[in-house]
Design an enzyme around this catalytic site. Structure first.
Site, PDB file in Angstrom:
ATOM      1  N   CYS A 294      64.761  87.936   4.586  1.00 23.56           N
ATOM      2  CA  CYS A 294      63.319  87.812   4.867  1.00 23.56           C
ATOM      3  C   CYS A 294      62.780  86.679   4.000  1.00 23.56           C
ATOM      4  O   CYS A 294      63.546  85.819   3.561  1.00 23.56           O
ATOM      5  CB  CYS A 294      62.588  89.137   4.630  1.00 23.56           C
ATOM      6  SG  CYS A 294      62.658  89.744   2.928  1.00 23.56           S
TER       7      CYS A 294
ATOM      8  N   ASN B 104      62.466  88.667  -0.135  1.00 24.21           N
ATOM      9  CA  ASN B 104      63.529  89.613  -0.509  1.00 24.21           C
ATOM     10  C   ASN B 104      63.014  90.738  -1.427  1.00 24.21           C
ATOM     11  O   ASN B 104      63.751  91.240  -2.270  1.00 24.21           O
ATOM     12  CB  ASN B 104      64.729  88.891  -1.150  1.00 24.21           C
ATOM     13  CG  ASN B 104      65.997  89.740  -1.293  1.00 24.21           C
ATOM     14  OD1 ASN B 104      66.787  89.551  -2.215  1.00 24.21           O
ATOM     15  ND2 ASN B 104      66.206  90.684  -0.408  1.00 24.21           N
TER      16      ASN B 104
ATOM     17  N   CYS C 208      60.457  93.053   0.258  1.00 31.02           N
ATOM     18  CA  CYS C 208      59.933  94.088   1.172  1.00 31.02           C
ATOM     19  C   CYS C 208      60.893  94.380   2.322  1.00 31.02           C
ATOM     20  O   CYS C 208      61.562  95.414   2.332  1.00 31.02           O
ATOM     21  CB  CYS C 208      58.567  93.673   1.737  1.00 31.02           C
ATOM     22  SG  CYS C 208      57.274  93.498   0.488  1.00 31.02           S
ATOM     23  N   ARG C 209      60.961  93.485   3.313  1.00 28.94           N
ATOM     24  CA  ARG C 209      61.689  93.804   4.548  1.00 28.94           C
ATOM     25  C   ARG C 209      63.205  93.814   4.380  1.00 28.94           C
ATOM     26  O   ARG C 209      63.878  94.766   4.803  1.00 28.94           O
ATOM     27  CB  ARG C 209      61.283  92.833   5.662  1.00 28.94           C
ATOM     28  CG  ARG C 209      59.844  93.006   6.091  1.00 28.94           C
ATOM     29  CD  ARG C 209      59.361  91.831   6.893  1.00 28.94           C
ATOM     30  NE  ARG C 209      59.289  90.610   6.092  1.00 28.94           N
ATOM     31  CZ  ARG C 209      59.024  89.407   6.565  1.00 28.94           C
ATOM     32  NH1 ARG C 209      58.818  89.246   7.856  1.00 28.94           N
ATOM     33  NH2 ARG C 209      58.953  88.371   5.752  1.00 28.94           N
ATOM     34  N   SER C 210      63.773  92.740   3.814  1.00 27.38           N
ATOM     35  CA  SER C 210      65.248  92.704   3.765  1.00 27.38           C
ATOM     36  C   SER C 210      65.848  93.724   2.795  1.00 27.38           C
ATOM     37  O   SER C 210      66.887  94.316   3.118  1.00 27.38           O
ATOM     38  CB  SER C 210      65.780  91.285   3.520  1.00 27.38           C
ATOM     39  OG  SER C 210      65.353  90.766   2.297  1.00 27.38           O
TER      40      SER C 210
ATOM     41  N   ASP D  52      55.644  90.972   8.401  1.00 30.35           N
ATOM     42  CA  ASP D  52      55.553  90.930   6.944  1.00 30.35           C
ATOM     43  C   ASP D  52      54.482  91.920   6.472  1.00 30.35           C
ATOM     44  O   ASP D  52      53.309  91.769   6.821  1.00 30.35           O
ATOM     45  CB  ASP D  52      55.168  89.494   6.539  1.00 30.35           C
ATOM     46  CG  ASP D  52      55.178  89.298   5.043  1.00 30.35           C
ATOM     47  OD1 ASP D  52      55.216  90.295   4.303  1.00 30.35           O
ATOM     48  OD2 ASP D  52      55.145  88.129   4.620  1.00 30.35           O
TER      49      ASP D  52
HETATM   50  P1  4NP Z   1      59.210  90.025   2.349  1.00 27.19           P
HETATM   51  O1  4NP Z   1      57.636  90.062   2.042  1.00 27.19           O
HETATM   52  O2  4NP Z   1      59.512  88.639   2.906  1.00 27.19           O
HETATM   53  O3  4NP Z   1      59.391  91.094   3.373  1.00 27.19           O
HETATM   54  O4  4NP Z   1      59.925  90.291   1.042  1.00 27.19           O
HETATM   55  C1  4NP Z   1      56.995  89.153   1.209  1.00 27.19           C
HETATM   56  C2  4NP Z   1      57.080  89.278  -0.152  1.00 27.19           C
HETATM   57  C3  4NP Z   1      56.395  88.408  -0.983  1.00 27.19           C
HETATM   58  C4  4NP Z   1      55.621  87.406  -0.434  1.00 27.19           C
HETATM   59  C5  4NP Z   1      55.530  87.266   0.941  1.00 27.19           C
HETATM   60  C6  4NP Z   1      56.229  88.138   1.767  1.00 27.19           C
HETATM   61  N1  4NP Z   1      54.902  86.522  -1.297  1.00 27.19           N
HETATM   62  O5  4NP Z   1      54.077  85.732  -0.789  1.00 27.19           O
HETATM   63  O6  4NP Z   1      55.106  86.577  -2.528  1.00 27.19           O
END
Ligand code: 4NP
Length: 165
Positions: free
Chosen positions: A15, A18, A20-22, A132
């Site tokens: 993702c 790294n 939340c989703r992955s 997201d």
């Molecule tokens: P992820 O979510 O891609 O599912 O881990 C996010 C985590 C952090 C951020 C964006 C999306 N960020 O902007 O820090």
């Protein structure tokens, strides 16, 4: 006897951050694989296209919502995708179209066939992307888990068929 390691089938969930989703997909798939008695028979990892959260545990909200469904994400730590991942892994599964584009641009041409959208493995859902949840509320994290639960089951079925596990 040589001490050479036997390569097992492998998947990298990807993702943006790294956190939340992955890692959710990583923890859920680990759990499913363990329940199926296949621990060690499939290599599982996750990574982010960005390096912002390298070394951090998954987002507290992801951990809390996952824990409510019996999944432990606390041992996971964020890292960025590296070039070597394209040779190491049999599948690199992107959570959304932006992650997919990034991976396809980064991939050596001979490994591009390994890069896919994770939800290709989900059954009976219209979504192509895992949205997201980072800037949203609790229901975003529940939706991530609904989609991840579904696609992880489809992915396990795929691994069983493809590698006769
Ligand atoms: P992820 O979510 O891609 O599912 O881990 C996010 C985590 C952090 C951020 C964006 C999306 N960020 O902007 O820090």
């Amino acid at each position: 006897m040589s001490a050479e390691k036997i390569k097992v089938p492998s998947v990298l969930f990807v993702c943006l951050g790294n956190i939340c989703r992955s890692p959710t997909a990583h923890g859920v798939f680990e759990h499913l694989v363990e329940q199926a008695g296949l621990t060690g028979k499939i290599q599982i990892d996750s990574a982010g296209v960005a390096d912002w959260h390298t070394g951090k545990a998954p987002d507290k909200r992801s951990q809390q919502y996952a824990a409510k469904r019996g999944y432990d994400l606390s041992h996971l730590r964020a890292r960025q995708v590296v070039l070597e991942d394209f040779t190491t892994f049999d599948l690199l599964l992107a959570m959304d179209g932006n992650n997919l584009k990034h991976l396809l641009e980064m991939s050596p041409p001979e490994h591009r066939h390994k890069v896919k959208l994770f939800l290709e493995f989900a059954e009976g859902v219209n979504e192509r992307e895992v949205p997201d949840p980072y800037y949203g509320e609790g229901e975003g994290f529940e939706l991530v888990l609904d989609l991840v639960d579904n696609a992880c089951q489809g992915l396990l079925n795929f691994f069983r068929r493809q590698y006769a596990l």
